[in-house]
Design an enzyme around this catalytic site. Structure first.
Site, PDB file in Angstrom:
ATOM      1  N   LYS A   1      71.736 -23.848 -12.833  1.00  0.00           N
ATOM      2  CA  LYS A   1      72.089 -22.431 -12.926  1.00  0.00           C
ATOM      3  C   LYS A   1      71.111 -21.552 -12.133  1.00  0.00           C
ATOM      4  O   LYS A   1      71.315 -20.357 -12.013  1.00  0.00           O
ATOM      5  CB  LYS A   1      72.131 -21.986 -14.387  1.00  0.00           C
ATOM      6  CG  LYS A   1      73.290 -22.620 -15.167  1.00  0.00           C
ATOM      7  CD  LYS A   1      73.578 -21.827 -16.420  1.00  0.00           C
ATOM      8  CE  LYS A   1      74.269 -22.582 -17.518  1.00  0.00           C
ATOM      9  NZ  LYS A   1      75.586 -23.106 -17.243  1.00  0.00           N
TER      10      LYS A   1
ATOM     11  N   GLN B   1      70.817 -18.606 -19.053  1.00  0.00           N
ATOM     12  CA  GLN B   1      71.372 -17.516 -18.248  1.00  0.00           C
ATOM     13  C   GLN B   1      70.319 -16.522 -17.792  1.00  0.00           C
ATOM     14  O   GLN B   1      70.584 -15.711 -16.910  1.00  0.00           O
ATOM     15  CB  GLN B   1      72.460 -16.758 -19.044  1.00  0.00           C
ATOM     16  CG  GLN B   1      73.654 -17.601 -19.424  1.00  0.00           C
ATOM     17  CD  GLN B   1      74.467 -18.075 -18.229  1.00  0.00           C
ATOM     18  OE1 GLN B   1      74.462 -17.455 -17.169  1.00  0.00           O
ATOM     19  NE2 GLN B   1      75.154 -19.189 -18.391  1.00  0.00           N
TER      20      GLN B   1
END
Lengths: 423, 142
Positions: free
Chosen positions: A243, A220
């Site tokens: 991501k 993340q």
């Protein structure tokens, strides 16, 4: 509202693109599609991000004009494919500021990266019976289960850094936990379900004072902040391509040379060997000894294109925009009667988990989906966090730099509609 | 009324609804009307593995017919459960096994049964069929 969103590039020294969210959105074809006859509002970026044309085109270009197996042919296409793939590795190296390309192992994603470290270290002399590994209560299952599997095999103990009610790591507890038995600390940089940005530098420095290596789960953090593995001084860093606006099925493991050299490979096959006889096999140098078999060549090239895409902007400007989305969404959501945000750390990325009194997250997600709004509901692969807060699930809105304040407004309208339907 | 009759009736009711909002409003209403099951019923044994919402289900055989009771912590799932109970509860194992849940697709809620939804509803449907298989086998043994 427009003027807020058109954030001018303040550091125009290195000719970065000016950031205009409406222009940027045009680079992502999927963002203009409709869902349930409404414009898509994509707020599930912590699960996966959308891909710009340049990423999609790079992969289709590879298959149309360059496809060949790499590292083994001397024909024109094989050389071309090898060059493109290895160029992508160089981009990854620069993206996280590793010292050398040898420290970048291509993997399927952060999950495989952690499994690689776990399995390889398991085969090395690094761990012995009675040793300990420290993780935290806010880990994704990908940074829990591989260690549990290792613990079972090596009779190692897993210790868990607790979190406080705001969703921040209890650093004091961590400091008391570490000892001469600790052989690895593996913690998440930014929590996927709470949004918390952890003080990983402090953790790394402290662990190093005990000679303990640290793995950072950067799944993340890579999309939200500029990562510098040399500055962090982490020993391993794992992230996923999908991501960071790249394709699925590709990611990278960064490992310091000394560790990667010490670790034996855990998968064998082609492309990772130097010499094979039936009596004995010698392995290639790092990073190749960890990359058995034909890799995801197109994926690597796509990841390289994604890094190029992100790099055309000043990362600080992207971060400012995301921070503005986070601040605005937090304020607007808190105005909603009965809504509670789970994860209220002082330092947060643009991830907001929430619950609404007496309405199950499944119900929230289902109803706003009919308005074309995509959020995530569930335990977000972090069941220990759900247990910590005694919740079966949460709803989660997670923002990328291509989201707008108007989309936050649409989420708020959608949630009001949900409340009207269920109360 | 046969299982098929009930399914046709439900399809007819849903056909009259204008859009998704109305359909969900109806499902929510059905969920509200389905009685809550007592807490001591919500055991691990009665729980189905669902990722997002929890579903509890219990079956009994009375006069050769299967009586179903179920609950969920998510209201839409509970409404969908109410539909499944309405369709299948009170029928013999043979009837249940020979009548597939065609109405699910016809009223457009089949997306809730997809494994990616992980709401326990697909598992519930499977469980109802398992109950039917088990009771049928028990009846044959006697």
């Amino acid at each position: 509202m427009n003027s807020n969103l058109e954030i001018a590039n303040k550091t125009s020294v290195d000719e970065k693109q000016t950031f205009d969210v409406y222009q940027v959105r045009k680079d992502f074809p999927i963002l203009s599609r409709r869902v349930n006859d409404k414009p898509l509002v994509y707020l599930d970026n912590a699960a996966t991000t959308q891909k710009p044309d340049s990423v999609i085109d790079s992969m289709s270009h590879y298959y149309k004009f360059e496809n060949a197996n790499i590292h083994r042919g001397l024909h024109f296409l094989s050389e071309l494919a090898t060059e493109s793939y290895e160029k992508a590795r160089l981009k990854v190296k620069e993206f996280i500021n590793a010292m050398s390309v040898a420290e970048i192992v291509f993997v399927r994603g952060a999950t495989e990266a952690i499994n690689l470290v776990s399995n390889s270290l398991c085969r090395s002399e690094h761990f012995g019976s009675g040793d300990e590994i420290i993780i935290s209560e806010m880990e994704h299952h990908a940074n829990i289960v591989p260690w549990q599997l290792l613990c079972d095999r090596k009779k190692i103990k897993l210790k868990v850094i607790p979190i406080n009610d705001e969703g921040e790591l209890e650093i004091d507890a961590f400091k008391k936990m570490i000892s001469e038995k600790t052989k690895l600390v593996s913690v998440v940089h930014i929590s996927n379900s709470l949004g918390t940005i952890n003080p990983v530098k402090e953790i790394i420095d402290y662990a190093h004072s005990f000679g303990v290596p640290v793995l950072i789960d950067g799944a993340q953090s890579a999309p939200h902040i500029k990562v510098d593995v040399q500055d962090l001084d982490c020993d391993f860093f794992a992230f996923s391509g999908h991501k960071v606006f790249g394709p699925t099925g590709i990611g990278a493991l960064y490992g310091k040379t000394e560790y990667l050299n010490m670790m034996p490979p855990y998968q064998g096959g082609g492309d990772m060997i130097r010499k094979v006889t039936f009596e004995e096999t010698t392995f290639d140098d790092i990073p190749h000894k960890f990359e058995a078999g034909t890799p995801n060549i197109a994926g690597g090239i796509g990841l390289g294109a994604a890094i190029d895409y992100v790099n055309q902007f000043d990362r600080n400007v992207l971060k400012e925009h995301e921070d503005e989305l986070l601040k605005y969404a937090t304020e607007k959501l808190l105005e909603i009667d009965g809504l509670k945000i789970i994860g209220t750390a002082k330092h947060k990325a643009s991830v907001i988990s929430f619950i609404i009194k007496d309405i199950h997250p499944y119900d929230i997600g289902t109803i706003i989906d009919t308005d074309g709004i995509a959020i995530r509901t569930g335990h977000h692969c972090t069941q220990p966090i759900m247990q910590r807060y005694n919740l079966p699930a949460t709803a989660r809105a997670s923002f990328a730099f291509y989201n707008t304040l108007e989309e936050v407004d649409k989420l708020v309208v959608g949630l009001h509609k949900v409340i009207k339907m269920f109360r | 009324m046969t299982i098929k009759d009930t399914q046709n009736e439900i399809v007819k009711e849903f056909d009259e609804l204008e859009d998704w909002e109305e359909r969900y409003a109806k499902i929510i209403k059905l969920g509200r009307e389905l009685p809550d099951l007592p807490e001591d019923f919500k055991t691990e044994k009665n729980k189905l593995d669902g990722c997002q919402s929890q579903v509890w289900i219990k079956a009994e055989l009375e006069n050769g017919k299967i009586l179903l009771e179920a609950d969920s912590d998510a209201m839409i799932v509970k409404g969908l459960i109410a539909l499944l109970i309405k369709v299948y509860s009170g029928h013999t194992p043979e009837e249940i096994l020979s009548t597939p849940p065609d109405f699910v697709k016809e009223i457009g809620i089949d997306n809730h049964l997809s494994p990616t939804r992980k709401n326990g509803l697909g598992a519930m449907l499977k469980q109802i069929q398992m109950f039917a298989v088990a009771y049928k086998a028990m009846a044959q043994q006697k």
